[in-house]
Scaffold this active site. Structure first.
Site, short mmCIF file in Angstrom:
data_model
loop_
_atom_site.label_atom_id
_atom_site.label_comp_id
_atom_site.label_asym_id
_atom_site.label_seq_id
_atom_site.Cartn_x
_atom_site.Cartn_y
_atom_site.Cartn_z
N ALA A 115 0.81 -1.22 0.00
CA ALA A 115 0.00 0.00 0.00
C ALA A 115 0.84 1.27 0.00
O ALA A 115 0.36 2.33 -0.41
CB ALA A 115 -0.93 0.00 1.21
N TYR A 141 -5.44 4.97 -2.08
CA TYR A 141 -5.98 6.08 -1.29
C TYR A 141 -5.34 7.38 -1.80
O TYR A 141 -4.18 7.38 -2.23
CB TYR A 141 -5.65 5.84 0.18
CG TYR A 141 -6.25 6.84 1.13
CD1 TYR A 141 -7.61 6.80 1.45
CD2 TYR A 141 -5.46 7.83 1.72
CE1 TYR A 141 -8.16 7.72 2.32
CE2 TYR A 141 -6.01 8.75 2.59
CZ TYR A 141 -7.37 8.70 2.89
OH TYR A 141 -7.92 9.61 3.75
N GLY A 188 -3.74 9.89 -0.85
CA GLY A 188 -2.43 10.35 -0.42
C GLY A 188 -1.28 9.43 -0.82
O GLY A 188 -0.13 9.75 -0.55
N LYS A 189 -1.56 8.31 -1.49
CA LYS A 189 -0.50 7.38 -1.88
C LYS A 189 0.31 7.96 -3.04
O LYS A 189 -0.10 8.89 -3.72
CB LYS A 189 -1.09 6.03 -2.28
CG LYS A 189 -1.96 5.37 -1.23
CD LYS A 189 -1.19 5.03 0.04
CE LYS A 189 -2.08 4.24 1.00
NZ LYS A 189 -1.42 3.98 2.28
N ASN A 190 1.48 7.34 -3.29
CA ASN A 190 2.29 7.77 -4.43
C ASN A 190 1.50 7.70 -5.73
O ASN A 190 1.65 8.56 -6.60
CB ASN A 190 3.55 6.92 -4.55
CG ASN A 190 4.53 7.18 -3.42
OD1 ASN A 190 4.15 7.44 -2.28
ND2 ASN A 190 5.82 7.10 -3.73
#
Length: 366
Positions: A161, A185, A187-189
């Site tokens: 994740a 999500y 805010g992920k890379n």
């Protein structure tokens, strides 16, 4: 007044692909296939290729991805799954939701990733799998953990994740385990415009069962026949379209994150020590995590300077009330939880921002 430095600049990252996102939304709106549209199949093909894997199945979120893998492997009641205590609660939550018992283990004191020796010592007759959590953007020690799994005949599951695009000894996250769970999500890379996730695997039979389970257990040839009890966990067309728009930029953004971490390493005062990165690892640097003995004072100074921050994670999983039935004594992760601090890192951040952050921290030294 100081300009705000956000901990996560989701809006800034999305603005770089605003035109592509507008086109994607108009396309989905026009054909009206909001679930299971052509964008989903396209992204699944693109992401499987990116991860150097054979198959990808889009699902509702990263937690579902891990639970669906466990269920697809028939891991459940009576089974134990080894989980590092230094991870987001969702990792253990997925194990419990599948009906299995999480067996928490300690972490390496340098990388704060699963300790292969601790995982080996935790294996017993009920152990069915090891979840290797690629945390902060760095993959686990793949050869050593995989050796433990092979020696005991266990499935090795990747919780990827936080590791989109990361490598270990040249191998991509998502390509080294029995199957891998990804979260998209925002805010992920590689972040969607809401909740989204995927299962990636080299085993197409696992992918096929995950797809059935995530679509109510429907037969692939007759949607009115439900051969097993599944659930509703599917990737929306608009999320798939947004992810396809962002994927081509991911490697460049990860390189930007690496440059920012190099700047932190050069400018941080000696009392703030970045979490170690293995020489064999190419981290995606999802988070910029340091260890410090003066976290409370540092946080106060960052707040006063309008600089965002985080802690990942202040309460390890094995000490969370939700998992009190699975308590262990894990001194390395417990010590680290009192010291870790996550600093801002985003492709939109500049070296001048890093210098300012480090200047603030320089004023908080022991």
């Amino acid at each position: 007044m100081n300009d705000l430095i956000r901990f996560l600049d989701v809006a800034g990252v999305n603005s770089d692909v605003r035109e592509e996102l507008d086109i994607a939304w108009k396309s989905v709106l026009q054909h009206g296939r909001f679930v299971g549209g052509p964008e989903v199949e396209l992204f699944e093909e693109q992401f499987a290729s990116y991860c150097e894997a054979s198959a990808c199945v889009g699902v509702g979120n990263g937690t579902d991805a891990l639970q669906l893998i466990l269920t697809a492997l028939s891991i459940g009641a009576g089974d134990e799954v080894i989980v590092p205590a230094n991870t987001f609660a969702a990792t253990a939550e997925a194990v419990c939701s599948a009906g299995a018992r999480p067996r928490f283990v300690d972490v390496d004191p340098g990388t704060l990733l699963i300790d292969p020796a601790a995982a080996d010592a935790a294996v017993n007759s009920r152990t069915a799998a090891i979840v290797g959590v690629h945390l902060f953007g760095q993959m686990i020690d793949v050869p050593r953990v995989a050796a433990v799994a092979r020696r005991h005949g266990l499935a090795l599951l990747e919780d990827a994740a936080q590791a989109h695009g990361a490598r270990y000894a040249g191998h991509r996250a998502g390509s080294v385990g029995t199957a891998a769970a990804f979260s998209f999500y925002p805010g992920k890379n590689l972040g969607a415009l809401g909740d989204a996730g995927a299962v990636v695997t080299q085993d197409r039979s696992i992918a096929d069962r995950v797809r059935r389970l995530g679509n109510h257990g429907c037969s692939p040839t007759n949607r009115h026949v439900h051969r097993e009890r599944g659930r509703n966990s599917r990737l929306d067309s608009i999320q798939a379209a947004a992810l396809s728009a962002k994927l081509p930029k991911l490697d460049d953004e990860n390189r930007r994150r690496s440059a920012l971490m190099e700047a932190y390493a050069a400018l941080l005062p000696s009392s703030y020590v970045p979490v170690a990165v293995s020489p064999a690892a190419q981290s995606a640097h999802h988070l910029a995590v340091v260890r410090t003995a003066q976290r409370e004072r540092a946080v106060s100074a960052l707040n006063s300077a309008a600089i965002g921050w985080g802690v990942h994670y202040p309460v390890p999983c094995h000490l969370q009330p939700a998992f009190s039935a699975f308590r262990e004594r894990l001194p390395t992760v417990e010590t680290a939880a009192r010291q870790i601090l996550s600093l801002p890192i985003s492709p939109t951040l500049g070296e001048a921002d890093v210098a300012r952050i480090c200047d603030v921290l320089r004023g908080v030294t022991s």
